[in-house]
Design a protein around this motif. Structure first.
Motif, PDB file in Angstrom:
ATOM      1  N   ASP A  55       7.801 -24.221 -14.720  1.00  0.00           N
ATOM      2  CA  ASP A  55       9.031 -23.914 -13.993  1.00  0.00           C
ATOM      3  C   ASP A  55       8.789 -22.649 -13.176  1.00  0.00           C
ATOM      4  OD1 ASP A  55      11.626 -24.362 -13.114  1.00  0.00           O
ATOM      5  OD2 ASP A  55      12.538 -23.354 -14.833  1.00  0.00           O
ATOM      6  N   ASN A  56       9.488 -21.578 -13.461  1.00  0.00           N
ATOM      7  CA  ASN A  56       9.289 -20.359 -12.675  1.00  0.00           C
ATOM      8  C   ASN A  56       8.726 -19.210 -13.523  1.00  0.00           C
ATOM      9  OD1 ASN A  56      11.748 -20.286 -14.052  1.00  0.00           O
ATOM     10  ND2 ASN A  56      12.639 -18.842 -12.628  1.00  0.00           N
ATOM     11  N   VAL A  57       8.004 -19.573 -14.590  1.00  0.00           N
ATOM     12  CA  VAL A  57       7.385 -18.570 -15.455  1.00  0.00           C
ATOM     13  C   VAL A  57       5.867 -18.765 -15.432  1.00  0.00           C
ATOM     14  CG1 VAL A  57       7.249 -17.618 -17.785  1.00  0.00           C
ATOM     15  CG2 VAL A  57       9.423 -18.494 -16.928  1.00  0.00           C
ATOM     16  N   ILE A  58       5.146 -17.655 -15.248  1.00  0.00           N
ATOM     17  CA  ILE A  58       3.682 -17.672 -15.216  1.00  0.00           C
ATOM     18  C   ILE A  58       3.171 -16.968 -16.472  1.00  0.00           C
ATOM     19  CG2 ILE A  58       1.614 -17.027 -13.933  1.00  0.00           C
ATOM     20  CD1 ILE A  58       3.568 -16.532 -11.505  1.00  0.00           C
ATOM     21  N   TYR A  59       2.297 -17.646 -17.212  1.00  0.00           N
ATOM     22  CA  TYR A  59       1.654 -17.075 -18.392  1.00  0.00           C
ATOM     23  C   TYR A  59       0.191 -16.836 -18.025  1.00  0.00           C
ATOM     24  CZ  TYR A  59       5.814 -18.965 -20.601  1.00  0.00           C
ATOM     25  OH  TYR A  59       7.109 -19.260 -20.930  1.00  0.00           O
ATOM     26  N   ILE A  60      -0.231 -15.573 -18.007  1.00  0.00           N
ATOM     27  CA  ILE A  60      -1.592 -15.236 -17.607  1.00  0.00           C
ATOM     28  C   ILE A  60      -2.403 -14.859 -18.844  1.00  0.00           C
ATOM     29  CG2 ILE A  60      -3.047 -13.741 -16.192  1.00  0.00           C
ATOM     30  CD1 ILE A  60      -0.674 -13.443 -14.273  1.00  0.00           C
ATOM     31  N   SER A  61      -3.525 -15.567 -19.028  1.00  0.00           N
ATOM     32  CA  SER A  61      -4.400 -15.320 -20.171  1.00  0.00           C
ATOM     33  C   SER A  61      -4.981 -13.918 -20.122  1.00  0.00           C
ATOM     34  CB  SER A  61      -5.557 -16.320 -20.170  1.00  0.00           C
ATOM     35  OG  SER A  61      -5.089 -17.618 -20.384  1.00  0.00           O
ATOM     36  N   GLY A  62      -5.475 -13.477 -21.264  1.00  0.00           N
ATOM     37  CA  GLY A  62      -6.080 -12.162 -21.353  1.00  0.00           C
ATOM     38  C   GLY A  62      -7.239 -11.999 -20.380  1.00  0.00           C
ATOM     39  N   THR A  63      -7.241 -10.880 -19.678  1.00  0.00           N
ATOM     40  CA  THR A  63      -8.300 -10.506 -18.749  1.00  0.00           C
ATOM     41  C   THR A  63      -8.967  -9.270 -19.325  1.00  0.00           C
ATOM     42  OG1 THR A  63      -7.016 -11.433 -16.923  1.00  0.00           O
ATOM     43  CG2 THR A  63      -8.771  -9.898 -16.347  1.00  0.00           C
ATOM     44  N   VAL A  64     -10.299  -9.244 -19.343  1.00  0.00           N
ATOM     45  CA  VAL A  64     -11.010  -8.222 -20.111  1.00  0.00           C
ATOM     46  C   VAL A  64     -11.821  -7.256 -19.258  1.00  0.00           C
ATOM     47  CG1 VAL A  64     -11.191  -9.720 -22.136  1.00  0.00           C
ATOM     48  CG2 VAL A  64     -13.049  -9.658 -20.490  1.00  0.00           C
ATOM     49  N   ALA A  65     -12.104  -6.097 -19.873  1.00  0.00           N
ATOM     50  CA  ALA A  65     -13.028  -5.102 -19.317  1.00  0.00           C
ATOM     51  C   ALA A  65     -13.935  -4.634 -20.440  1.00  0.00           C
ATOM     52  CB  ALA A  65     -12.264  -3.921 -18.718  1.00  0.00           C
ATOM     53  N   ARG A 132     -11.831  -5.647 -32.712  1.00  0.00           N
ATOM     54  CA  ARG A 132     -12.740  -6.398 -31.859  1.00  0.00           C
ATOM     55  C   ARG A 132     -11.958  -7.420 -31.050  1.00  0.00           C
ATOM     56  NH1 ARG A 132     -16.950 -11.135 -32.979  1.00  0.00           N
ATOM     57  NH2 ARG A 132     -17.164 -11.340 -30.775  1.00  0.00           N
ATOM     58  N   LEU A 133     -12.459  -7.729 -29.860  1.00  0.00           N
ATOM     59  CA  LEU A 133     -11.885  -8.769 -29.017  1.00  0.00           C
ATOM     60  C   LEU A 133     -12.823  -9.975 -29.032  1.00  0.00           C
ATOM     61  CD1 LEU A 133     -10.784  -6.376 -26.179  1.00  0.00           C
ATOM     62  CD2 LEU A 133      -9.280  -7.595 -27.747  1.00  0.00           C
ATOM     63  N   TYR A 134     -12.388 -11.076 -28.438  1.00  0.00           N
ATOM     64  CA  TYR A 134     -13.180 -12.314 -28.457  1.00  0.00           C
ATOM     65  C   TYR A 134     -14.594 -12.092 -27.919  1.00  0.00           C
ATOM     66  CZ  TYR A 134     -14.555 -17.135 -27.711  1.00  0.00           C
ATOM     67  OH  TYR A 134     -15.227 -18.327 -27.740  1.00  0.00           O
ATOM     68  N   MET A 135     -14.691 -11.462 -26.732  1.00  0.00           N
ATOM     69  CA  MET A 135     -16.014 -11.109 -26.199  1.00  0.00           C
ATOM     70  C   MET A 135     -16.479  -9.857 -26.940  1.00  0.00           C
ATOM     71  SD  MET A 135     -15.494 -11.764 -22.106  1.00  0.00           S
ATOM     72  CE  MET A 135     -16.976 -10.859 -21.726  1.00  0.00           C
ATOM     73  N   HIS A 136     -17.600  -9.932 -27.608  1.00  0.00           N
ATOM     74  CA  HIS A 136     -18.032  -8.840 -28.488  1.00  0.00           C
ATOM     75  C   HIS A 136     -18.185  -7.500 -27.780  1.00  0.00           C
ATOM     76  CE1 HIS A 136     -21.950  -9.900 -26.825  1.00  0.00           C
ATOM     77  NE2 HIS A 136     -22.362  -8.708 -27.234  1.00  0.00           N
ATOM     78  N   ASP A 137     -18.459  -7.494 -26.463  1.00  0.00           N
ATOM     79  CA  ASP A 137     -18.636  -6.227 -25.755  1.00  0.00           C
ATOM     80  C   ASP A 137     -17.398  -5.804 -24.967  1.00  0.00           C
ATOM     81  OD1 ASP A 137     -18.961  -8.300 -23.955  1.00  0.00           O
ATOM     82  OD2 ASP A 137     -20.589  -7.335 -22.850  1.00  0.00           O
ATOM     83  N   ALA A 138     -16.323  -6.569 -25.052  1.00  0.00           N
ATOM     84  CA  ALA A 138     -15.080  -6.205 -24.357  1.00  0.00           C
ATOM     85  C   ALA A 138     -14.357  -5.119 -25.147  1.00  0.00           C
ATOM     86  CB  ALA A 138     -14.185  -7.421 -24.185  1.00  0.00           C
ATOM     87  N   ARG A 139     -13.738  -4.190 -24.417  1.00  0.00           N
ATOM     88  CA  ARG A 139     -13.005  -3.089 -25.045  1.00  0.00           C
ATOM     89  C   ARG A 139     -11.526  -3.085 -24.673  1.00  0.00           C
ATOM     90  NH1 ARG A 139     -16.610  -3.688 -27.736  1.00  0.00           N
ATOM     91  NH2 ARG A 139     -18.532  -2.515 -27.815  1.00  0.00           N
ATOM     92  N   LEU A 140     -11.153  -3.951 -23.709  1.00  0.00           N
ATOM     93  CA  LEU A 140      -9.780  -4.000 -23.220  1.00  0.00           C
ATOM     94  C   LEU A 140      -9.454  -5.432 -22.812  1.00  0.00           C
ATOM     95  CD1 LEU A 140      -7.170  -2.536 -22.192  1.00  0.00           C
ATOM     96  CD2 LEU A 140      -8.375  -2.219 -20.019  1.00  0.00           C
TER      97      LEU A 140
END
Length: 151
Positions: A55-65, A132-140
């Motif tokens: 509809d008019n809602v956007i769900y954005i997946s986690g973006t990492v650094a 820890r995050l899904y990607m082992h080297d991700a911190r954010l």
């Protein structure tokens, strides 16, 4: 007393049955518009969508650094901004932000980088420090929910 409990239970069951029939009778087909950067929207090899619009809602997946420093934070918000722009949205459309970091003190220290993207119009937000995050080297990792006005 037993008759009263049985009668109450019967009324509750009847109400739930009526509710179930009402829900089953509705059109429950959810129309999802999926989006992935660099992949076709029908590509399922990644196992997730970068964003899903219902509809008019956007769900954005986690973006990492990989780093919680000004460059890493800016990189994440620029990537989120590109996804928002795909739908004609900006950070002013964001109503909810979930932020996960392995270094909360660094995130607090460099929060001004984040604030610049919102331009003073901040969403509801939850920030959590995790081991820890899904990607082992991700911190954010940051995920968003944005609302588009109905046309």
């Amino acid at each position: 007393m037993k008759k009263m409990i049985c009668k109450t239970a019967f009324v509750c069951c009847l109400a739930l049955l009526c509710l179930a029939v009402d829900v089953i009778g509705q059109d429950n087909d959810i129309k999802k518009e999926k989006f992935n950067w660099g992949r076709g929207t029908q590509d399922t090899t990644a196992g997730y969508a970068q964003a899903v619009k219902i509809d008019n809602v956007i769900y954005i997946s986690g973006t990492v650094a990989r780093n919680v420093n000004p460059e890493g934070i800016k990189q994440v918000y620029e990537a989120l901004e590109k996804t928002l722009q795909h739908y004609g949205a900006t950070f002013q459309n964001v109503v909810k932000e979930n932020l996960y970091t392995t270094d909360m003190e660094a995130m607090k220290q460099y929060n001004q980088v984040r604030k610049a993207f919102y331009k003073g119009d901040f969403p509801a937000a939850t920030w959590m420090q995790v081991n820890r995050l899904y990607m082992h080297d991700a911190r954010l990792e940051i995920e968003l929910i944005a609302y588009l006005p109905k046309k």
